[in-house]
Design a protein around this motif. Structure first.
Motif, PDB file in Angstrom:
ATOM      1  N   ALA A   1       0.815  -1.219   0.000  1.00  0.00           N
ATOM      2  CA  ALA A   1       0.000   0.000   0.000  1.00  0.00           C
ATOM      3  C   ALA A   1       0.850   1.270   0.000  1.00  0.00           C
ATOM      4  O   ALA A   1       0.593   2.211  -0.757  1.00  0.00           O
ATOM      5  CB  ALA A   1      -0.950  -0.003   1.197  1.00  0.00           C
ATOM      6  N   PHE A   2       1.877   1.305   0.848  1.00  0.00           N
ATOM      7  CA  PHE A   2       2.693   2.515   0.976  1.00  0.00           C
ATOM      8  C   PHE A   2       3.478   2.785  -0.302  1.00  0.00           C
ATOM      9  O   PHE A   2       3.548   3.924  -0.777  1.00  0.00           O
ATOM     10  CB  PHE A   2       3.640   2.367   2.160  1.00  0.00           C
ATOM     11  CG  PHE A   2       4.376   3.633   2.506  1.00  0.00           C
ATOM     12  CD1 PHE A   2       3.730   4.701   3.081  1.00  0.00           C
ATOM     13  CD2 PHE A   2       5.735   3.751   2.244  1.00  0.00           C
ATOM     14  CE1 PHE A   2       4.407   5.870   3.400  1.00  0.00           C
ATOM     15  CE2 PHE A   2       6.422   4.907   2.563  1.00  0.00           C
ATOM     16  CZ  PHE A   2       5.751   5.975   3.144  1.00  0.00           C
ATOM     17  N   VAL A   3       4.047   1.738  -0.887  1.00  0.00           N
ATOM     18  CA  VAL A   3       4.876   1.899  -2.086  1.00  0.00           C
ATOM     19  C   VAL A   3       4.018   2.221  -3.297  1.00  0.00           C
ATOM     20  O   VAL A   3       4.347   3.097  -4.107  1.00  0.00           O
ATOM     21  CB  VAL A   3       5.703   0.620  -2.347  1.00  0.00           C
ATOM     22  CG1 VAL A   3       6.486   0.740  -3.646  1.00  0.00           C
ATOM     23  CG2 VAL A   3       6.643   0.358  -1.183  1.00  0.00           C
ATOM     24  N   PHE A   4       2.880   1.525  -3.441  1.00  0.00           N
ATOM     25  CA  PHE A   4       2.043   1.679  -4.624  1.00  0.00           C
ATOM     26  C   PHE A   4       1.136   2.903  -4.569  1.00  0.00           C
ATOM     27  O   PHE A   4       0.504   3.255  -5.564  1.00  0.00           O
ATOM     28  CB  PHE A   4       1.177   0.432  -4.817  1.00  0.00           C
ATOM     29  CG  PHE A   4       1.920  -0.737  -5.406  1.00  0.00           C
ATOM     30  CD1 PHE A   4       3.299  -0.806  -5.355  1.00  0.00           C
ATOM     31  CD2 PHE A   4       1.247  -1.789  -6.002  1.00  0.00           C
ATOM     32  CE1 PHE A   4       3.985  -1.885  -5.883  1.00  0.00           C
ATOM     33  CE2 PHE A   4       1.926  -2.871  -6.540  1.00  0.00           C
ATOM     34  CZ  PHE A   4       3.304  -2.917  -6.474  1.00  0.00           C
ATOM     35  N   SER A   5       1.043   3.546  -3.424  1.00  0.00           N
ATOM     36  CA  SER A   5       0.111   4.665  -3.274  1.00  0.00           C
ATOM     37  C   SER A   5       0.550   5.924  -4.008  1.00  0.00           C
ATOM     38  O   SER A   5      -0.224   6.854  -4.171  1.00  0.00           O
ATOM     39  CB  SER A   5      -0.065   4.996  -1.783  1.00  0.00           C
ATOM     40  OG  SER A   5       1.157   5.484  -1.244  1.00  0.00           O
ATOM     41  N   GLY A   6       1.807   5.953  -4.431  1.00  0.00           N
ATOM     42  CA  GLY A   6       2.341   7.156  -5.056  1.00  0.00           C
ATOM     43  C   GLY A   6       3.018   8.076  -4.052  1.00  0.00           C
ATOM     44  O   GLY A   6       3.466   9.167  -4.403  1.00  0.00           O
ATOM     45  N   PHE A   7       3.120   7.630  -2.813  1.00  0.00           N
ATOM     46  CA  PHE A   7       3.719   8.467  -1.764  1.00  0.00           C
ATOM     47  C   PHE A   7       5.216   8.643  -1.985  1.00  0.00           C
ATOM     48  O   PHE A   7       5.747   9.738  -1.811  1.00  0.00           O
ATOM     49  CB  PHE A   7       3.455   7.828  -0.390  1.00  0.00           C
ATOM     50  CG  PHE A   7       3.699   8.758   0.752  1.00  0.00           C
ATOM     51  CD1 PHE A   7       2.685   9.584   1.209  1.00  0.00           C
ATOM     52  CD2 PHE A   7       4.935   8.819   1.369  1.00  0.00           C
ATOM     53  CE1 PHE A   7       2.907  10.459   2.269  1.00  0.00           C
ATOM     54  CE2 PHE A   7       5.161   9.685   2.424  1.00  0.00           C
ATOM     55  CZ  PHE A   7       4.143  10.510   2.870  1.00  0.00           C
TER      56      PHE A   7
END
Length: 386
Positions: free
Chosen positions: A309-315
């Protein structure tokens, strides 16, 4: 309503008996959140150790060195010599994160009107160090170049004011917004705490239904709810939404302020978006718990689904630059859409209009989870009655 309230109380009592639930509800919010804050306490890199290899030993090369020493972000810890092998500098001196090489005949060639290069070597295995070393070099070299041109123009008889305009025809005035200090504490901690919020709610809810089958209490729950699948789902959903929202309030009212993370005037009004986010994750967790009767499998699925979630979120990396599959998968994670709303609503304090799209996506996650959960439970309930 009374039955739903009783289901909520019953669910809270069941959670109290699970050690894993205590870890998710207490250890992570209280321990991990502040531990992460301690890691990024400094917020920004204040000093980067570098080296200098001066092959010219001229007045101009000393000016370059003085400019490097004057940089608030750089610290010269070593002066290299011609006997040092450039390819082995970072291996031989691991404390050095980069070094500048001033070539031979540097001053002589510049005074002849020839262009010269200062070589910038950086250990870019750490991108932050690499970018900072290059940025600082570009800053003082541009200043020096303008100064040299200005001096030459003045010697040619051009008035000072006109010479300034010729030497620097374009000036860049940077006005960074929302995180003007480039502070990693302000940047990373809100993302880490909110993505952990998603995981906590999801993992808690992922054992809400299947644990009833494991403990052979599902028929008891059916009887408790007068056979209403709707009341069972709503009762459990409200339980985990309440717990998740309490953690969210703790994040925004305690964790972020104590760590010194600035809050905007839009933070309070944004909490209702947080409720939608928590609802969506609680519902998806209940859905997983309904689909997979085995608790271990449900938790594995939850982990696989939430871990990127953190990596793929665009963050940390823009979605638009990701491969097609990754960009597509990012849209299937609630956090991607919540992050978009968080940046706009809290950090940029934008009007409600800009939050509509991510909120709609979060509601779609909720409806998908709700429909699938109700359908499966109604189908299984009919089978039980037969």
């Amino acid at each position: 309503m009374k039955i739903i309230l009783q289901i909520i109380i019953r669910e809270l009592q069941r959670l109290r008996k699970r050690p894993a639930a205590w870890v998710l509800l207490l250890v992570i919010p209280i321990g991990i959140f502040f531990y992460l804050g301690a890691i990024y306490e400094k917020g920004a890199i204040e000093n980067v150790p570098i080296a200098i290899l001066d092959l010219d030993h001229s007045d101009l090369s000393r000016t370059v060195i003085n400019n490097v020493e004057a940089s608030p972000k750089l610290s010269i810890v070593k002066f290299l010599n011609t006997h040092d092998n450039i390819d082995e500098i970072f291996i031989k001196y691991p404390e050095i994160k980069g070094f500048y090489v001033i070539p031979k005949n540097f001053q002589k060639n510049i005074f002849k009107g020839q262009q010269e290069n200062i070589l910038v070597y950086s250990n870019s295995s750490n991108i932050i160090y690499g970018n900072l070393i290059y940025k600082e070099a570009a800053t003082f070299i541009n200043t020096m170049s303008a100064g040299i041109n200005l001096k030459n123009f003045k010697l040619s008889g051009i008035p000072k004011e006109k010479a300034m305009k010729i030497a620097m025809p374009i000036r860049v005035i940077a006005k960074p917004m929302y995180n003007p200090y480039y502070n990693y504490l302000y940047y990373l901690i809100p993302g880490l705490t909110t993505v952990l919020l998603q995981m906590i709610v999801f993992f808690l809810a992922a054992r809400s239904i299947n644990s009833e089958y494991t403990d052979n209490t599902f028929n008891e729950l059916l009887s408790f709810s007068n056979g209403s699948i709707f009341k069972i789902v709503i009762g459990k959903l409200l339980t985990y939404t309440l717990l998740g929202f309490m953690i969210a309030v703790f994040i925004f009212s305690m964790v972020h302020p104590l760590l010194g993370i600035p809050t905007s005037k839009g933070t309070l009004s944004f909490l209702w978006v947080v409720i939608v986010f928590v609802l969506a994750n609680a519902m998806l967790g209940i859905m997983i718990s309904t689909i997979f009767k085995n608790e271990a499998i449900a938790m594995d699925i939850s982990f696989v689904y939430n871990s990127p979630a953190f990596v793929f979120s665009g963050f940390t990396f823009p979605i638009i630059a990701m491969p097609a599959f990754n960009a597509w998968y990012a849209q299937l994670i609630p956090y991607t859409h919540f992050l978009s709303a968080f940046i706009k609503g809290v950090e940029m304090n934008t009007p409600f209009l800009f939050l509509i799209q991510p909120i709609i996506y979060l509601l779609l996650f909720f409806l998908t989870g709700y429909i699938i959960t109700i359908t499966i439970l109604v189908f299984r309930n009919k089978k039980i009655e037969v």
